[in-house]
Design a protein around this motif. Structure first.
Motif, PDB file in Angstrom:
ATOM      1  N   LYS A 105      -6.370   2.379  -0.454  1.00 41.54           N
ATOM      2  CA  LYS A 105      -7.761   2.511  -1.005  1.00 41.54           C
ATOM      3  C   LYS A 105      -7.560   1.943  -2.545  1.00 41.54           C
ATOM      4  O   LYS A 105      -8.784   1.231  -2.774  1.00 41.54           O
ATOM      5  CB  LYS A 105      -8.204   4.151  -1.258  1.00 41.54           C
ATOM      6  CG  LYS A 105      -9.639   4.223  -0.708  1.00 41.54           C
ATOM      7  CD  LYS A 105      -9.982   5.748  -0.511  1.00 41.54           C
ATOM      8  CE  LYS A 105      -9.792   6.338  -1.684  1.00 41.54           C
ATOM      9  NZ  LYS A 105     -10.473   7.859  -1.346  1.00 41.54           N
ATOM     10  N   LYS A 106      -6.415   2.283  -3.318  1.00 38.72           N
ATOM     11  CA  LYS A 106      -6.281   1.567  -4.508  1.00 38.72           C
ATOM     12  C   LYS A 106      -6.364   0.352  -4.720  1.00 38.72           C
ATOM     13  O   LYS A 106      -6.888  -0.437  -5.433  1.00 38.72           O
ATOM     14  CB  LYS A 106      -5.141   2.183  -5.199  1.00 38.72           C
ATOM     15  CG  LYS A 106      -5.190   3.524  -5.500  1.00 38.72           C
ATOM     16  CD  LYS A 106      -4.022   4.085  -6.499  1.00 38.72           C
ATOM     17  CE  LYS A 106      -4.194   5.610  -6.775  1.00 38.72           C
ATOM     18  NZ  LYS A 106      -2.929   6.492  -6.384  1.00 38.72           N
ATOM     19  N   THR A 143       0.858  -1.112  -0.093  1.00 39.22           N
ATOM     20  CA  THR A 143       0.048   0.000   0.112  1.00 39.22           C
ATOM     21  C   THR A 143       0.770   1.458   0.058  1.00 39.22           C
ATOM     22  O   THR A 143       0.290   2.542  -0.172  1.00 39.22           O
ATOM     23  CB  THR A 143      -0.927  -0.026   1.302  1.00 39.22           C
ATOM     24  OG1 THR A 143       0.079  -0.067   2.359  1.00 39.22           O
ATOM     25  CG2 THR A 143      -1.779  -0.979   1.406  1.00 39.22           C
ATOM     26  N   GLU A 177      -7.489  13.781  -4.519  1.00 34.26           N
ATOM     27  CA  GLU A 177      -7.988  12.321  -3.929  1.00 34.26           C
ATOM     28  C   GLU A 177      -9.109  12.824  -3.005  1.00 34.26           C
ATOM     29  O   GLU A 177      -9.253  13.652  -2.511  1.00 34.26           O
ATOM     30  CB  GLU A 177      -6.888  12.125  -2.827  1.00 34.26           C
ATOM     31  CG  GLU A 177      -5.721  11.611  -3.399  1.00 34.26           C
ATOM     32  CD  GLU A 177      -4.564  11.340  -2.145  1.00 34.26           C
ATOM     33  OE1 GLU A 177      -4.839  11.250  -0.936  1.00 34.26           O
ATOM     34  OE2 GLU A 177      -3.520  11.020  -2.693  1.00 34.26           O
ATOM     35  N   GLU A 186     -17.221   1.263  -8.515  1.00 31.06           N
ATOM     36  CA  GLU A 186     -16.019   1.478  -9.402  1.00 31.06           C
ATOM     37  C   GLU A 186     -16.047   2.071 -10.857  1.00 31.06           C
ATOM     38  O   GLU A 186     -15.022   2.557 -11.510  1.00 31.06           O
ATOM     39  CB  GLU A 186     -14.872   0.151  -9.440  1.00 31.06           C
ATOM     40  CG  GLU A 186     -14.652  -0.313  -8.138  1.00 31.06           C
ATOM     41  CD  GLU A 186     -13.937   0.671  -7.162  1.00 31.06           C
ATOM     42  OE1 GLU A 186     -13.179   1.857  -7.851  1.00 31.06           O
ATOM     43  OE2 GLU A 186     -13.806   0.524  -5.988  1.00 31.06           O
ATOM     44  N   GLU A 198      -4.221   6.116   0.444  1.00 28.66           N
ATOM     45  CA  GLU A 198      -4.560   6.211  -0.818  1.00 28.66           C
ATOM     46  C   GLU A 198      -4.043   5.011  -1.401  1.00 28.66           C
ATOM     47  O   GLU A 198      -4.838   4.290  -2.266  1.00 28.66           O
ATOM     48  CB  GLU A 198      -4.038   7.519  -1.463  1.00 28.66           C
ATOM     49  CG  GLU A 198      -4.568   8.007  -2.697  1.00 28.66           C
ATOM     50  CD  GLU A 198      -6.114   8.196  -2.378  1.00 28.66           C
ATOM     51  OE1 GLU A 198      -6.594   8.618  -1.490  1.00 28.66           O
ATOM     52  OE2 GLU A 198      -6.818   8.193  -3.457  1.00 28.66           O
ATOM     53  N   GLY A 199      -2.806   4.688  -0.959  1.00 27.60           N
ATOM     54  CA  GLY A 199      -2.352   3.149  -1.510  1.00 27.60           C
ATOM     55  C   GLY A 199      -3.357   1.971  -1.078  1.00 27.60           C
ATOM     56  O   GLY A 199      -3.601   1.059  -1.793  1.00 27.60           O
ATOM     57  N   ARG A 219      -9.543  -1.487  -4.118  1.00 30.65           N
ATOM     58  CA  ARG A 219     -10.496  -1.536  -5.215  1.00 30.65           C
ATOM     59  C   ARG A 219     -10.922  -2.838  -6.145  1.00 30.65           C
ATOM     60  O   ARG A 219     -11.854  -3.062  -6.808  1.00 30.65           O
ATOM     61  CB  ARG A 219     -10.043  -0.536  -6.129  1.00 30.65           C
ATOM     62  CG  ARG A 219     -10.637   0.820  -5.991  1.00 30.65           C
ATOM     63  CD  ARG A 219     -10.177   1.830  -7.098  1.00 30.65           C
ATOM     64  NE  ARG A 219     -10.875   3.294  -6.331  1.00 30.65           N
ATOM     65  CZ  ARG A 219      -9.934   4.375  -6.378  1.00 30.65           C
ATOM     66  NH1 ARG A 219      -8.933   4.257  -7.113  1.00 30.65           N
ATOM     67  NH2 ARG A 219     -10.430   5.310  -5.758  1.00 30.65           N
ATOM     68  N   TYR A 220      -9.598  -3.650  -6.001  1.00 28.45           N
ATOM     69  CA  TYR A 220      -9.815  -4.796  -6.697  1.00 28.45           C
ATOM     70  C   TYR A 220     -10.450  -5.962  -5.965  1.00 28.45           C
ATOM     71  O   TYR A 220     -10.690  -6.995  -6.659  1.00 28.45           O
ATOM     72  CB  TYR A 220      -8.040  -5.253  -6.957  1.00 28.45           C
ATOM     73  CG  TYR A 220      -7.537  -4.328  -7.779  1.00 28.45           C
ATOM     74  CD1 TYR A 220      -7.767  -4.336  -8.849  1.00 28.45           C
ATOM     75  CD2 TYR A 220      -6.475  -3.386  -7.019  1.00 28.45           C
ATOM     76  CE1 TYR A 220      -6.950  -3.149  -9.666  1.00 28.45           C
ATOM     77  CE2 TYR A 220      -5.732  -2.507  -7.966  1.00 28.45           C
ATOM     78  CZ  TYR A 220      -6.103  -2.538  -9.310  1.00 28.45           C
ATOM     79  OH  TYR A 220      -5.446  -1.687 -10.289  1.00 28.45           O
TER      80      TYR A 220
END
Ligand SMILES: Cc1cc2nc3c(=O)[nH]c(=O)nc-3n(C[C@H](O)[C@H](O)[C@H](O)COP(=O)(O)OP(=O)(O)OC[C@H]3O[C@@H](n4cnc5c(N)ncnc54)[C@H](O)[C@@H]3O)c2cc1C
Length: 425
Positions: free
Chosen positions: A144-145, A136, A248, A191, A141-142, A148-149
């Protein structure tokens, strides 16, 4: 009661899933390790139901807020449903009878889904483990990204359930398919296509003020439409255009009153985004706003109230105070605590409001010189009838959690204690 309906519904759905499997059991004939296969499928179904509830909450449905007590509380439920699904996934894996010799495509898909979800969820549960935090970049933010998957692995997980040698249980499998469809739609909404339905309203930064050397007050003016149905104490999501670091979406309480024709947010510099904002945000920057959310509202409480703000947790109370146009209809003891004198913000405005509203009594405390604020101090100040009081708190999570316990011990009914959760992870 209404505030618990959301959680209650989730519990009922989980029980219903188990009951449907028990009432309509799969056909036993010709099945090896029937008991383990049966238990494994029940567990797998519960995982899908819980995950689809988590994916539903991620869509941030405003209409569902009253059934959970606000979006911040919905994220607590999201954390619980996701953690439960995660743990049950391990039990599912240990329960289903699989042997290396008869592996099928469905088993491989199940493994991919399992490992994918583990890789995504573990950094949430154990953010400080060095190997995991590398996934992350050690930033929200890392995280959160990466998060997402999760929906992709949810979908793979379901395809796995269709392609493994499943037990024959028509009704139960159809019931679970409904949740898979709901979960997938929610994931795609969050998404992919949600941006076309959600209201992100364009605003401009009208002014940037620094009430102290770690806090930024951002004044935002709507370019066209303003966010609707705003109540004092609610929060919004904001991102600023034109700079990668500030583009962001972050949640902040609206510290202005609903009747003001601008929105004000008051932000403490504590991480990458908020520090960058403190140093670089300037008037004229465009912003996108989503909201307002939240149900932290003192007007839902009784006549006698205690408000407790720790540090930047003062923001919803600023909004309450700025909203006192027609006077305060409640007897409020407002305790605002910060470590050092310089950290306290808008103190003159708070004192001025107390002068105009005799029912508002303010107690400002600097813990470095006066000692830490304690529930014992608050209770002593209130007197005998603490159990008649409604408590509203916002501040660092450890403080709020320990105060909640002590207020309960002191006799405040749990339904009278409300707090704003400043953390969505
Ligand atoms: C409902 C709500 C209201 C809030 N109101 C205020 C306020 O009025 N003033 C204020 O200063 N802060 C407020 N916060 C906290 C604020 O959102 C975080 O401090 C900020 O997002 C930190 O970002 P960062 O990158 O600077 O820090 P980081 O070090 O990246 O994050 C610190 C922590 O903040 C939280 N956080 C970070 N980014 C996000 C995000 N995009 N979405 C959700 N949580 C995040 C995470 O728990 C994270 O661990 C509020 C939070 C919530 C959930």
């Amino acid at each position: 009661m209404k505030r618990n309906l959301g959680n209650l519904t989730i519990i009922v759905l989980v029980f219903l899933t188990v009951i449907i499997w028990l009432v309509f059991p799969p056909i036993k004939e010709g099945v090896e390790n029937y008991a383990r296969a049966y238990a494994g499928e029940v567990l797998g179904s519960v995982v899908i139901v819980l995950m689809s509830c988590s994916l539903f909450i991620s869509t941030r449905p405003k209409w569902a807020e009253p059934f959970f007590g606000g979006l911040d509380k919905m994220y607590i439920t999201h954390r619980r449903t996701s953690t439960s699904a995660f743990l049950l996934m391990f039990v599912h894996l240990l329960t289903v009878p699989i042997t290396i010799v008869n592996l099928r495509l469905g088993n491989y898909l199940g493994m991919i889904a399992f490992l994918g979800i583990v890789a995504i969820v573990l950094p949430t549960l154990a953010p400080r483990i060095p190997f995991l935090s590398r996934l992350t970049g050690n930033t929200y933010e890392g995280w959160k990204k990466l998060h997402r998957y999760i929906g992709i692995f949810f979908i793979i997980g379901f395809i796995h359930s269709l392609t493994v040698k499943a037990l024959s249980a028509f009704i139960a499998i159809n019931w679970v398919q409904i949740f898979f469809i709901i979960g997938t739609i929610c994931y795609l909404y969050t998404e992919v296509f949600g941006q076309y339905f959600k209201k992100y309203l364009p605003y401009t930064v009208e002014a940037v003020n620094h009430p102290n050397n770690a806090t930024t007050e951002v004044v935002l003016r709507a370019k066209k439409d303003t966010i609707k149905k705003q109540r004092a104490g609610q929060f919004l999501f904001v991102r600023f255009l034109g700079s990668k670091e500030l583009n962001e979406s972050h949640p902040f309480t609206i510290s202005s009153a609903p009747h003001e024709n601008v929105l004000r947010i008051t932000i403490k510099a504590c991480g990458d985004f908020t520090r960058h904002l403190f140093s670089n945000l300037h008037a004229g920057t465009d912003a996108m706003i989503e909201g307002a959310y939240g149900m932290f509202d003192y007007k839902s409480g009784g006549r006698k109230q205690i408000w407790v703000a720790g540090g930047i947790g003062v923001t919803p109370f600023l909004s309450f105070i700025r909203d006192l146009e027609t006077g305060l209809a409640y007897d409020v003891d407002f305790h605002y605590t910060v470590r050092h004198r310089e950290e306290a913000i808008f103190v003159d405005e708070i004192k001025e409001a107390a002068k105009k509203n005799p029912r508002l009594k303010t107690h400002i405390r600097f813990s470095s010189t006066d000692g830490s604020l304690t529930v014992e101090d608050i209770v002593k100040n209130v007197g005998e009838d603490i159990h008649e009081h409604y408590v509203y708190m916002c501040g660092p999570l450890p403080m709020v959690q320990s105060f909640e316990k002590k207020f309960l011990d002191a006799g405040v009914p749990s339904g009278n204690i409300h707090y704003e959760e400043f953390n969505f992870r």
